[in-house]
Scaffold this motif. Structure first.
Motif, PDB file in Angstrom:
ATOM      1  N   ASN A  72      39.444  41.278  31.964  1.00 61.25           N
ATOM      2  CA  ASN A  72      39.230  39.858  31.685  1.00 61.25           C
ATOM      3  C   ASN A  72      37.802  39.640  31.188  1.00 61.25           C
ATOM      4  OD1 ASN A  72      38.434  36.898  32.684  1.00 61.25           O
ATOM      5  ND2 ASN A  72      40.658  36.999  32.476  1.00 61.25           N
ATOM      6  N   LYS A  92      35.850  37.224  31.577  1.00 65.50           N
ATOM      7  CA  LYS A  92      35.029  36.575  32.602  1.00 65.50           C
ATOM      8  C   LYS A  92      35.044  37.378  33.892  1.00 65.50           C
ATOM      9  CE  LYS A  92      34.318  32.039  34.810  1.00 65.50           C
ATOM     10  NZ  LYS A  92      32.976  31.804  34.238  1.00 65.50           N
ATOM     11  N   GLY A 113      40.567  41.847  37.352  1.00 65.62           N
ATOM     12  CA  GLY A 113      39.516  41.318  36.484  1.00 65.62           C
ATOM     13  C   GLY A 113      38.855  42.333  35.581  1.00 65.62           C
ATOM     14  N   ASN A 158      38.880  32.294  34.594  1.00 63.23           N
ATOM     15  CA  ASN A 158      39.448  33.547  34.102  1.00 63.23           C
ATOM     16  C   ASN A 158      40.653  33.287  33.193  1.00 63.23           C
ATOM     17  OD1 ASN A 158      37.569  34.940  35.634  1.00 63.23           O
ATOM     18  ND2 ASN A 158      38.972  35.276  37.341  1.00 63.23           N
TER      19      ASN A 158
END
Length: 243
Positions: free
Chosen positions: A155, A157, A152, A166
């Motif tokens: 990403n 989000k 993440g 995501n």
């Protein structure tokens, strides 16, 4: 390593030390490594594609599927251990596949002092460059994909509790360059899959002209279906079908 006696010595046998190559380092062994690692990677790609398609079942279902993957193996394994074991095996498979392919390519080049005819040379160079640069692009994509949708970090989000969100954030229209990179990497993957599947089908006995045509067609269909199964997700997000 083993010991041999030199029979050419007139009186006393001379002990000579020679090296015996490990079976796995022979051409046959390296091809076996490529075959086994290739099968593992293809199985993962198929299962991963099917999992990705669950995004069309809705946010709740997709997030539940992601949570199930994290808890797979419980109570025998702690949470997420199965995923890390899987990642370790896949990393070893990728490195083994690349290493075996590189060693075989270097040996083939060293054993071919006379170049191919012009037409054959163009075909071989095209295939070699496609596989070589395709491998680099795929490797970079895998690294990016892990940092994006696994950890993440890249990403927009980056919420581990909401994998569906995501995915939607990752392929949003304003992030068209991510989708473009995704498409490029998957097209390169398609070339790899077509080449690998064709070689596998030929090894299974499809070596007559008719059999080779069938092998090429089957390899192409397999590659197109798998790549299409992956590409449908980002394009669904890009067009608003998944939001």
């Amino acid at each position: 390593m083993h010991w041999t006696t030199d029979r050419t010595a007139p009186s006393v046998g001379r002990v000579v030390i020679t090296k015996t190559r490990s079976p796995i380092r022979s051409n046959v062994g390296l091809k076996a490594v490529m075959a086994v690692t290739g099968i593992l990677l293809v199985l993962f790609l198929v299962l991963h594609m099917l999992g990705n398609l669950k995004v069309f079942t809705g946010e709740t279902s997709f997030d539940h599927y992601a949570a199930w993957l994290r808890d797979l193996g419980k109570p025998l394994l702690p949470s997420t251990w199965f995923l890390w074991i899987q990642r370790t095996v896949l990393t070893a498979a990728v490195l083994g596949h690349i290493g075996a392919a590189t060693a075989l390519a270097m040996r083939a080049r060293a054993a071919r002092p006379v170049p191919y005819a012009h037409r054959r040379k163009i075909h071989v160079n095209y295939a070699a460059r496609t596989m070589r640069w395709g491998g680099v692009i795929i490797l970079l994509f895998v690294i990016y994909h892990i940092l994006d949708l696994t950890t993440g970090h890249l990403n927009p989000k980056g919420d581990p509790s909401n994998p569906y969100g995501n995915v939607v954030a990752d392929f949003a229209p304003e992030r068209w360059y991510v989708t473009l990179f995704y498409v490029l990497a998957l097209v390169m993957l398609g070339f790899h899959l077509r080449h690998g599947a064709f070689s596998a089908f030929r090894s299974l006995g499809q070596q007559t002209p008719k059999g080779e045509r069938r092998a090429r067609a089957a390899a192409l269909v397999f590659a197109v279906v798998l790549v299409g199964g992956y590409l449908v997700v980002p394009f669904a997000v890009l067009t608003g079908l998944v939001s």
